[in-house]
Motif scaffolding. Structure first.
Motif, short mmCIF file in Angstrom:
data_model
loop_
_atom_site.label_atom_id
_atom_site.label_comp_id
_atom_site.label_asym_id
_atom_site.label_seq_id
_atom_site.Cartn_x
_atom_site.Cartn_y
_atom_site.Cartn_z
N MET A 110 -54.48 15.05 114.68
CA MET A 110 -55.01 16.52 114.05
C MET A 110 -53.72 17.26 113.91
N ARG A 111 -53.57 17.88 112.69
CA ARG A 111 -52.74 18.78 112.55
C ARG A 111 -53.03 20.23 111.90
N PHE A 112 -52.23 21.13 111.95
CA PHE A 112 -52.69 22.29 111.22
C PHE A 112 -51.86 22.75 110.18
N LEU A 113 -52.28 22.73 109.01
CA LEU A 113 -51.45 23.01 107.86
C LEU A 113 -51.02 24.57 107.51
N PHE A 114 -51.84 25.45 108.54
CA PHE A 114 -51.47 26.90 108.43
C PHE A 114 -51.52 27.49 109.98
N PRO A 115 -50.59 26.89 110.82
CA PRO A 115 -50.54 27.48 112.09
C PRO A 115 -50.65 28.71 112.27
N ALA A 116 -50.10 29.80 111.31
CA ALA A 116 -50.23 31.05 111.57
C ALA A 116 -51.43 31.76 111.80
N GLY A 117 -52.58 30.62 111.05
CA GLY A 117 -54.11 31.22 111.25
C GLY A 117 -54.50 31.42 112.58
N ALA A 118 -53.61 30.84 113.63
CA ALA A 118 -53.96 31.11 115.18
C ALA A 118 -54.14 32.36 115.55
N TRP A 119 -53.64 33.41 114.49
CA TRP A 119 -54.12 34.89 115.03
C TRP A 119 -55.36 35.12 115.05
N GLY A 120 -56.11 34.35 114.34
CA GLY A 120 -57.72 34.39 114.27
C GLY A 120 -58.19 34.50 115.74
N ALA A 122 -66.21 32.51 116.24
CA ALA A 122 -64.95 33.15 116.00
C ALA A 122 -63.65 31.88 116.23
N LEU A 123 -64.23 31.11 117.15
CA LEU A 123 -63.25 29.90 117.46
C LEU A 123 -63.30 29.07 116.25
N LEU A 124 -64.29 28.81 115.67
CA LEU A 124 -64.36 28.01 114.31
C LEU A 124 -63.79 28.51 113.40
N LEU A 125 -63.84 29.76 113.11
CA LEU A 125 -63.27 30.50 111.89
C LEU A 125 -61.90 30.65 112.04
N ALA A 126 -61.21 30.84 113.31
CA ALA A 126 -59.75 30.75 113.46
C ALA A 126 -59.14 29.42 113.33
N LEU A 127 -60.19 28.43 113.76
CA LEU A 127 -59.67 27.09 113.44
C LEU A 127 -59.59 26.59 111.94
N ALA A 128 -60.50 27.38 111.28
CA ALA A 128 -60.63 26.87 109.63
C ALA A 128 -59.46 27.70 108.78
N LEU A 129 -59.01 29.01 109.51
CA LEU A 129 -57.78 29.69 109.11
C LEU A 129 -56.62 28.89 109.49
N ALA A 147 -55.84 9.83 102.55
CA ALA A 147 -54.54 10.53 102.08
C ALA A 147 -54.52 11.60 103.35
N GLY A 148 -55.06 11.61 104.46
CA GLY A 148 -55.01 12.72 105.40
C GLY A 148 -56.01 13.85 104.97
N ARG A 149 -57.18 14.03 105.62
CA ARG A 149 -58.15 14.98 105.25
C ARG A 149 -57.91 16.03 105.75
N GLU A 150 -58.31 17.28 105.11
CA GLU A 150 -58.37 18.39 105.65
C GLU A 150 -59.48 18.81 106.12
N LEU A 151 -59.79 19.45 107.41
CA LEU A 151 -61.12 19.39 107.96
C LEU A 151 -61.62 20.99 107.67
N ALA A 189 -65.06 22.77 109.05
CA ALA A 189 -65.21 23.91 110.16
C ALA A 189 -65.98 25.23 109.39
N LEU A 190 -65.70 25.49 108.02
CA LEU A 190 -66.59 26.52 107.41
C LEU A 190 -68.03 26.15 107.69
N LEU A 191 -68.39 24.77 107.32
CA LEU A 191 -69.76 24.35 107.37
C LEU A 191 -70.42 24.73 108.59
N ALA A 192 -69.59 24.44 109.68
CA ALA A 192 -70.04 24.58 111.02
C ALA A 192 -70.14 26.15 111.38
N CYS A 193 -69.33 26.74 110.73
CA CYS A 193 -69.42 28.45 110.99
C CYS A 193 -70.72 28.77 110.59
N LEU A 194 -71.01 28.29 109.35
CA LEU A 194 -72.24 28.72 108.54
C LEU A 194 -73.55 28.30 109.38
#
Lengths: 285, 585
Positions: free
Chosen positions: B1-11, B68-75, B558-562, B566-571
């Protein structure tokens, strides 16, 4: 304070509780003690100290011995009015109802020649001296008006500590029964003291149907203790079950032990609805 | 698992906000009740009935925290690592067909996206080499572990107008694979397919029309050929001469058909441009250029009175021959070719090509040896230049009475081990030296003589009209040397000017190139030529299949972005929260 008009209406009524008079000053209640009333009961030989006015001179003439003529004496009855003066009674008109009931019973008892003692349960545990005669009605009123509901009610503890003499009498307990140590032992304790007990259970309409929703913090008016609750349909069902348990439990307990029980709501008009309810269950008549 | 936009952790700060809101909300809803007696009994009863009642009390809070947790993860754009691992070579087809567009994106841009997705799925420590396969294979990035640099290298690629040396790129990658164990080779191309590497197909078949050729005759007519690589279509041709629209034509072409059209252009036009007015998948082949050649006149000084030589040189109509002597020749100016028959001036001229017959001293690095007598028939040397200069020569029955073997230069004609004709080039100056006097040979009487002279002249003074042929982009262009020019440069179609060396490699742009010779005290000499897109790239109807592991897995491998999940789970949580709050209310 009850209105003059209502007091005049009460003049036509009296306490119809069946407690026997227990001696002392003469009253309007028929006593088991033999006295000076016109209803003859028996003879007995004179003994020093007896009232010479009760000597039967006709019997002395026939038997040459001194006999006292004994009659069923109409004596006064001790009426104890136990008033729950804890903080919980201050909520939503309950105290006003309790005060009115205490005045009503006090007036009826004093007007009927009974001795009346008012006890404030909870708080500082005040009580009046033994009151008698209509003139003491105002003393009873002042006593009641001086009380400010305060403190926590522990019904068993407080009743057991009461200086109610063992002996026949009437005890009227006015309370909301919001006591953590229950009410059964308190009522039994009064019965053990030969009291004819009547429980007047006063509740507010809000307690019967609380209007709450969502997340609330409930604060106990007596202890200050608080609880956070999510008011849900299930919780309200459980509350009503608990309330029903309290009401049914108290009523059944009283019924089983030949105690009087009446439930009154704080929003009742004491001069109409409450008085009618008291008449219906035979407390006044 | 990787995060392509780690700054989203501010969420995750939203969790604190929700907690604070809950605390504040709880304070605001307090009720004083006569006694908690009945409520405590109710709670005890309820909890006895439902062990999870306590949990239910806070279920809204938990749902909102999870939301909120899922939204931050999605960010933070979570992605599962997938696709290739370890060391990878990414090969990109930069041929002209990769410019073909569909849905607003070129095939190369599609390839770049898929490659970016592949890189997104890589982990720290993975290394990537980026090979760009244009006309030549170029290593854009070598074994880099910096994935941001890899993305930059990929995103910076641009398709050219030529072909793609995919075989060369794959060969290079396979050579690397011999040294690097487990090396992955992934090729992004619209046509290339191979079973031994992972090939990712980009693009879908598309319709295209292309201009295949354009030539303009002296009669003022432009001849243009058009190919229709697609469904039946009407093709509108617009013709401009020297920037002015001069003619147009409409061609009806059936699917796969090639047609031609004649367009009128002014006779003295220097540049002609024809383009297809309609838009199609590939825009690069919708324009064709033509540049008229301007013939230059060379000045040649013939020192001596050899008639055979004069006649042979005069066959070239772009050479103006001046007859003079060796002494006078040195004083002439602007001479492109000096022909010295025997005698040389005391000092050779500084500029101009040289033909020297039996010189008595060295010319450039060619020096005469000791005189010798004839011994046999001359033969051509086997070197490439010698073959070119002796092209079409019979070299039979040639007799040479006396000669001087030559030393130095490149041998063209040999007599045994000795050199009879040698050529040399020094600083752009060319010279041809014959080791015998024409009077001592029967060569001028032979048909080989004018052929040999023309061969030498074509090397010494290339025909300016055929100096540079039109070519395809990416092709290396040889720049003809001009020893008299003080500077030679090339003006590219973009307007950029490059100093010309012997070759021009920067021919990626389509359009007209101008070769400019600058002389001292003389007007510049201009020579134009056009470069076009590779014709073979115009047919974009077929797209090669994907192959290998990447093809099987597609981008999913080719490495799948989740993030979408995450947004679906938020919904879903949002709907659950709505339902729970509705029930609680």
């Amino acid at each position: 304070m009850l209105s003059e008009g209502f007091l005049r209406r009460l003049d036509a009524l009296r306490l119809t509780l069946r407690a026997p008079a227990q001696g002392g000053a003469g009253g309007l209640r028929r006593s088991k003690a033999l006295g000076t009333s016109v209803e003859f009961s028996d003879f007995r030989e004179y003994a020093p100290g007896d009232d010479p006015r009760r000597l039967d001179w006709n019997a002395y003439a026939r038997f040459d011995r001194l006999f006292l003529k004994l009659f069923m004496e109409e004596q006064e009855t001790q009426v104890n009015i136990l008033l729950d003066a804890s903080t919980s009674m201050a909520e939503r008109g309950k105290w006003e109802m309790a005060q009115g009931l205490a005045q009503l019973f006090g007036y009826l008892a004093l007007r009927g020649g009974d001795r009346v003692t008012l006890y404030a349960l909870g708080g500082d545990g005040r009580y009046t001296p033994s009151l008698s005669g209509r003139a003491d009605y105002m003393r009873a009123v002042r006593f009641l008006e001086d009380i400010r509901p305060a403190g926590e009610l522990r019904l068993c503890r407080d009743v057991q500590r009461l200086p109610v003499k063992a002996g026949r009498g009437i005890t009227l307990l006015i309370t909301d029964l919001m006591s953590p140590d229950g009410h059964e032992k308190a009522l039994q304790s009064l019965q053990y003291r030969k009291q004819e007990v009547t429980l007047l259970h006063v509740l507010s309409p809000w307690e019967m149907e609380p209007e709450l929703e969502g997340m609330v913090r409930l604060i106990d008016s007596e202890t200050g203790e608080n609880r956070e609750l999510l008011i849900s349909g299930d919780l309200m069902k459980a509350y009503h079950a608990a309330l029903e348990g309290l009401l049914k439990g108290a009523e059944t307990f009283c019924h089983d032990r030949e105690m009087g029980y009446i439930r009154l709501l704080s929003d009742m008009d004491i001069e109409v609805e409450a008085l009618r309810a008291l008449s219906r269950v035979g407390i006044v008549g | 698992m990787r995060f392509l936009f780690p700054a989203g952790a501010w969420g995750f700060a939203a969790l604190l906000v929700i907690t604070a809101l809950y605390l504040l909300r709880r304070r605001s809803e307090s009720f004083t009740v006569p006694s908690l007696l009945l409520w405590q009994r109710a709670m005890a009863e309820q909890q006895a009935m439902k062990p999870f009642q306590k949990l239910k009390k806070n279920i809204l809070f938990f749902i909102q925290m999870a939301l909120a947790l899922l939204l931050a993860l999605a960010l933070m754009r979570p992605a599962v690592s997938g696709g290739v691992r370890g060391e990878t070579v990414l090969i990109f087809d930069l041929s002209a067909s990769m410019q073909a567009r569909e849905n607003g994106l070129s095939r190369l841009e599609l390839a770049q996206r898929r490659a970016d997705a592949l890189v997104d799925g890589m982990r720290e420590g993975d290394r990537v080499t980026v090979l760009a396969a244009g006309d030549r294979v170029e290593i854009k990035l070598s074994r880099s572990g910096d994935l941001s640099r890899v993305r930059s290298a990929i995103d910076g690629l641009q398709a050219g107008n030529g072909g793609a040396d995919m075989d060369g790129a794959v060969s290079l990658a396979q050579a690397m694979a011999r040294d690097i164990e487990g090396l992955n080779i992934v090729a992004f191309s619209d046509t290339y397919a191979a079973s031994d590497i992972q090939a990712v197909r980009t693009g879908t078949p598309a319709d295209n029309r292309a201009l295949l050729s354009l030539s303009v005759g002296a009669d003022g007519q432009a001849f243009v050929r058009v190919a229709n690589y697609g469904r039946d279509a009407a093709v509108t041709l617009e013709c401009s001469a020297d920037g002015e629209l001069c003619d147009m034509a409409v061609l009806e072409l059936a699917e796969g058909e090639t047609g031609s059209a004649l367009l009128r252009v002014p006779a003295d036009s220097e540049t002609v441009r024809v383009n297809i007015a309609e838009t199609d998948a590939l825009a690069a082949d919708n324009t064709r250029w033509y540049a008229a050649r301007q013939a230059s006149v060379y000045r040649a000084a013939l020192c001596g009175d050899n008639v055979f030589l004069e006649k042979a040189v005069s066959l070239r109509d772009d050479i103006m021959l001046l007859r003079t002597t060796a002494r006078e020749a040195a004083e002439l100016e602007n001479i492109d070719l000096y022909i010295f028959d025997g005698e040389l001036p005391q000092a050779l001229p500084e500029h101009g090509a040289l033909i020297c017959l039996a010189p008595d001293s060295a010319v450039l690095d060619i020096a005469p040896g000791n005189a010798a007598e004839y011994g046999g028939n001359p033969r051509a040397d086997t070197a490439d230049l010698a073959r070119r200069l002796t092209q079409n020569l019979l070299l039979e029955d040639i007799a040479i009475r006396r000669y001087t073997p030559l030393l130095g230069g490149q041998a063209v004609l040999r007599l045994g081990d000795e050199v009879l004709l040698s050529v040399a080039e020094e600083d752009g100056r060319k010279a041809a030296v014959l080791g015998f006097d024409l009077h001592d040979s029967n060569l001028p009487m032979k048909g080989d003589f004018p052929v040999l002279v023309q061969n030498l002249l074509s090397w010494l003074l290339p025909d300016s009209r055929q100096a540079i042929q039109d070519g395809t982009c990416g092709q290396m262009i040889a720049i003809p040397a001009d020893s008299r020019a003080v500077r030679t440069d090339v003006v590219l179609p973009s307007g950029k000017t490059l100093a010309a060396e012997q070759t021009l490699e920067d021919t990626a742009d389509q359009g007209i190139y101008t070769l400019r010779y600058t002389y001292d005290g003389q007007p510049d000499r201009l020579s134009r030529f056009a470069m076009h897109m590779e014709n073979a790239e115009s047919d974009v109807r077929s797209v090669g299949p994907s192959s290998g592991a990447v093809a099987l897995g597609g981008t999913a491998n080719a490495g799948r972005e989740l993030t979408p999940w995450a947004l679906l789970a938020c919904l879903a949580l949002l709907l659950l929260e709505w339902e729970v709050s509705r029930r609680v209310a």
